[in-house]
Design an enzyme around this catalytic site. Structure first.
Site, short mmCIF file in Angstrom:
data_model
loop_
_atom_site.label_atom_id
_atom_site.label_comp_id
_atom_site.label_asym_id
_atom_site.label_seq_id
_atom_site.Cartn_x
_atom_site.Cartn_y
_atom_site.Cartn_z
N HIS A 1 0.81 -1.21 0.00
CA HIS A 1 0.00 0.00 0.00
C HIS A 1 0.84 1.26 0.00
O HIS A 1 0.36 2.32 -0.44
CB HIS A 1 -0.94 0.02 1.21
N GLY A 2 2.05 1.21 0.49
CA GLY A 2 2.85 2.42 0.49
C GLY A 2 4.18 2.24 1.18
O GLY A 2 4.37 1.34 2.00
#
Length: 475
Positions: free
Chosen positions: A323-324
């Site tokens: 996700h990041g």
């Protein structure tokens, strides 16, 4: 190009006209050209990146299909893995890992700042990378046929409805659909249009209405009372759900209008009674991807209890990192891994206790639902917070247990509007799961017209039309 932007509302009718006016290779060319225009509208320079990824996996696919010996197939698969994950590592994770190493070595007296890369994260790279990887892996496993038509394969990778924020549509589902023309059907077009409108309701009417309050709370939690901070966390749970499931609804609806089936990506996840159930309802295309290409290859639930726990935690850690590039995302993944482990440890004992005390099923299910939702909201704190310090500030505000009366809520009008919208959403989703409406009723023009009119009314009445970016564009 954003789904909730004026350029897209101009682009879509032109694309639909060209799409249904063509057949065969010409239609594929329209799809590819339209998809590249859609993607390049944001930054044309990254068209070369998606073309490079497409070319690598197209060649790798041909080589895997043509290789007779397993070692040769494995070498070509490794080329796909290293090239795709390498691009992802450079553009998304290089600075993150370099910064982490630099901070870790700071404890040993190394203080010279490293040379960070000045790169922009290409929109959608996490999604189309996983999509092309699944093609190469499935070819290696022998579960799909090779695609020899470069135009069709390029269209599969770049197909605009799901290009920048999913769902992650696997080759086994989409490529067979791209091999045939889909005639215009009013039934499919109207069904898709209805799902598109639902997606817009979720995005512009609900998510974007909740966003200002959420942003203010997470930007400066110390400026808000504890009850307001709790509400901000609660609102974020529904903001991210409506934002992302809204995008998925628009993408899936657009595909249906064109004659394609992308499957389901969200299935009322906040009604889950366990975390394993939650992950079969939330971002289904990603959770199933992680299951099939990471959890099961690691060993899944084979090899004993401890190995199962290890595999669950590793899978969720990497899911968080997907996700990041932030340790907050890693912690979010770790929490969900811990939740899944605790569920396996505590779940059987809880079930026996419910039977022994003869607790009604509706009560035990309701309690499970509340616990799962509350712990999910707790994990969302780290997912949304820009820094670790912000997460701690929010937790300290909540833990103070001070000023918890509704009179202490700030921005009451905004909060009441948010609760109204969330109440409408929860009621509609609960109704859709408990009340069976015959398809003959839903297919009637009057019922369909009323439903579409209601969606448009909600969009106009509650919508926020500032062109707000979808949350998952940053991933």
């Amino acid at each position: 190009m954003l789904f909730n932007s004026i350029p897209f509302l101009v682009f879509l009718p032109a694309f639909l006209a060209a799409y249904f006016a063509t057949r065969g290779a010409a239609r594929l060319a329209v799809c590819l050209a339209g998809s590249y225009l859609f993607y390049g509208w944001w930054d044309w320079r990254f068209l070369g990146l998606i073309a490079l990824s497409t070319g690598i996996d197209y060649v790798v696919g041909l080589k895997i299909a043509g290789a007779e010996a397993q070692p040769a197939k494995r070498r070509w698969l490794m080329l796909s893995l290293t090239s795709n994950l390498g691009l992802l590592a450079v553009f998304k994770y290089f600075n993150f890992f370099l910064d982490s190493v630099w901070r870790a070595t700071g404890f040993f007296g190394f203080s010279e700042s490293p040379a960070f890369l000045a790169v922009i994260l290409p929109v959608g790279i996490s999604f189309y990378t996983f999509q092309t990887l699944s093609y190469s892996i499935d070819l290696y496993r022998g579960t799909i046929e090779v695609e020899r038509n470069l135009l069709r394969f390029a269209t599969y990778v770049a197909f605009f409805p799901q290009l920048v924020a999913g769902p992650i549509v696997r080759a086994s589902l989409l490529l067979p659909q791209l091999r045939r023309d889909h005639p215009f059907l009013w039934s499919g077009f109207l069904l898709g249009l209805g799902q598109v409108l639902l997606g817009y309701v979720k995005k512009v009417a609900i998510a974007d209405s909740l966003a200002p309050f959420v942003d203010r709370v997470f930007d400066a939690p110390e400026a808000f009372t504890p009850i307001s901070v709790v509400i901000g966390v609660f609102f974020y749970a529904f903001q991210i759900y409506c934002d992302f499931s809204g995008y998925s609804d628009i993408a899936i609806g657009l595909a249906r209008m064109l004659g394609y089936d992308f499957g389901v990506n969200f299935d009322t996840p906040y009604f889950s009674r366990s975390f394993s159930e939650f992950w079969t309802r939330w971002h289904i295309s990603l959770s199933s991807w992680l299951r099939d290409y990471l959890y099961i290859p690691l060993g899944g639930n084979r090899g004993g209890t401890l190995f199962t726990y290890r595999n669950l935690v590793i899978t969720m850690l990497l899911g968080g990192l997907w996700h990041g590039a932030s340790w907050n995302f890693v912690l979010w993944g770790a929490l969900h891994g811990l939740y899944l482990v605790l569920q396996r440890l505590i779940g059987p004992s809880y079930g026996r206790l419910v039977e022994r005390l003869r607790i009604p099923r509706v009560v035990s299910d309701g309690l499970s639902l509340v616990v799962v939702f509350a712990l999910t909201c707790f994990a969302w704190i780290f997912f949304r917070s820009p820094t670790w310090a912000t997460s701690m500030d929010i937790l300290q505000q909540i833990a103070s247990l001070d000023r918890l009366a509704f009179a202490d809520v700030q921005l009451k009008v905004v909060v009441l509007k948010g609760f109204l919208l969330i109440g409408m959403l929860v009621t509609a989703e609960a109704w859709s799961k408990t009340v069976v409406v015959p398809s003959a009723v839903l297919d009637r023009p009057v019922a369909r017209t009323l439903a579409y009119a209601a969606a448009l009314w909600l969009i106009v009445l509650f919508g926020t039309f500032d062109g707000g970016q979808f949350i998952y564009f940053q991933f």
